[in-house]
Design a protein around this motif. Structure first.
Motif, PDB file in Angstrom:
ATOM      1  N   ASP A  38      10.603  -6.272   1.822  1.00 14.12           N
ATOM      2  CA  ASP A  38      10.530  -4.786   2.536  1.00 14.12           C
ATOM      3  C   ASP A  38      11.622  -4.725   3.522  1.00 14.12           C
ATOM      4  O   ASP A  38      12.190  -5.570   4.146  1.00 14.12           O
ATOM      5  CB  ASP A  38       9.173  -5.143   3.658  1.00 14.12           C
ATOM      6  N   LYS A  44      10.644   1.973  -1.083  1.00 19.06           N
ATOM      7  CA  LYS A  44       9.947   1.011  -1.749  1.00 19.06           C
ATOM      8  C   LYS A  44      10.977   0.849  -3.104  1.00 19.06           C
ATOM      9  O   LYS A  44      11.142   1.549  -3.686  1.00 19.06           O
ATOM     10  CB  LYS A  44       8.530   1.323  -2.421  1.00 19.06           C
ATOM     11  N   ARG A  62      11.702   7.684  -0.164  1.00 21.86           N
ATOM     12  CA  ARG A  62      10.405   8.027   0.752  1.00 21.86           C
ATOM     13  C   ARG A  62      10.620   9.502   1.024  1.00 21.86           C
ATOM     14  O   ARG A  62       9.511  10.268   1.201  1.00 21.86           O
ATOM     15  CB  ARG A  62      10.704   7.145   2.351  1.00 21.86           C
TER      16      ARG A  62
END
Length: 196
Positions: A38, A44, A62
């Motif tokens: 992360d 991601k 994102r």
């Protein structure tokens, strides 16, 4: 992870906005997937090691929701070969589509999405052919499009774009566009791509 991963290929923007196709591509090549990390940014990513030096990465952006993939490692010839193979096997936005789509879109929201894809699919070094559609978006009458174009320059990370975004931060007629451009100016400065 590779010891030297300073060379990155151009990102291929996947038409299918999920992990499925890229995952299948990696599995067909029997590349082992690395444990997910992360980054804390909300981005991601999934990463597969081809060998000790070469990596295949798929990332979900994102902001745009777009998925893109690329390779990095130190053997430039091998990276070019791998990118060509991926471009043939995956359903991706081709360069002519990336360059033409911003001119074809009339709906501002769809135009924003096409500009995001343009930036994500741009090569890692300045490429003049990408400038006309980006310049049109940076000067678009709709502030939402201008703000998205400013953000798109962060995907590109071309030092040549810094003065343009800085001028937007200092003088765009819309405060939201100025605020977005100011964020990108900060990104450029942190990356060492703009003046201090």
């Amino acid at each position: 992870m590779p010891a030297n991963h300073s060379t990155r290929t151009r990102r291929l923007v996947l038409k299918q906005r999920d992990w499925t196709e890229a995952n299948r591509f990696a599995e067909q090549h029997s590349w082992p997937e690395e444990p997910a990390e992360d980054s804390g940014t909300g981005r991601k990513s999934r990463v597969w090691s081809l060998d000790e030096d070469t990596v295949f990465q798929v990332t979900r952006d994102r902001t745009s929701g777009e998925f893109c993939c690329f390779f990095y490692g130190s053997d430039r010839d091998e990276l070019v070969r791998l990118l060509g193979e991926a471009e043939q096997e995956l359903d991706v936005w081709r360069i002519p589509e990336l360059l033409n789509e911003p001119y074809e879109e009339t709906d501002p929201r769809m135009l924003v999405q096409s500009i995001f894809r343009l930036g994500l699919g741009a090569p890692p070094v300045h490429s003049p052919e990408f400038m006309p559609p980006l310049a049109n978006a940076l000067a678009h009458e709709n502030p939402m499009v201008r703000a998205a174009a400013a953000r798109t320059t962060a995907y590109m990370e071309w030092p040549e774009l810094f003065p343009i975004v800085q001028a937007m931060a200092e003088g765009d007629t819309d405060q939201r566009v100025q605020a977005e451009a100011e964020k990108i100016v900060t990104v450029y400065r942190r990356a060492g791509l703009g003046d201090a």
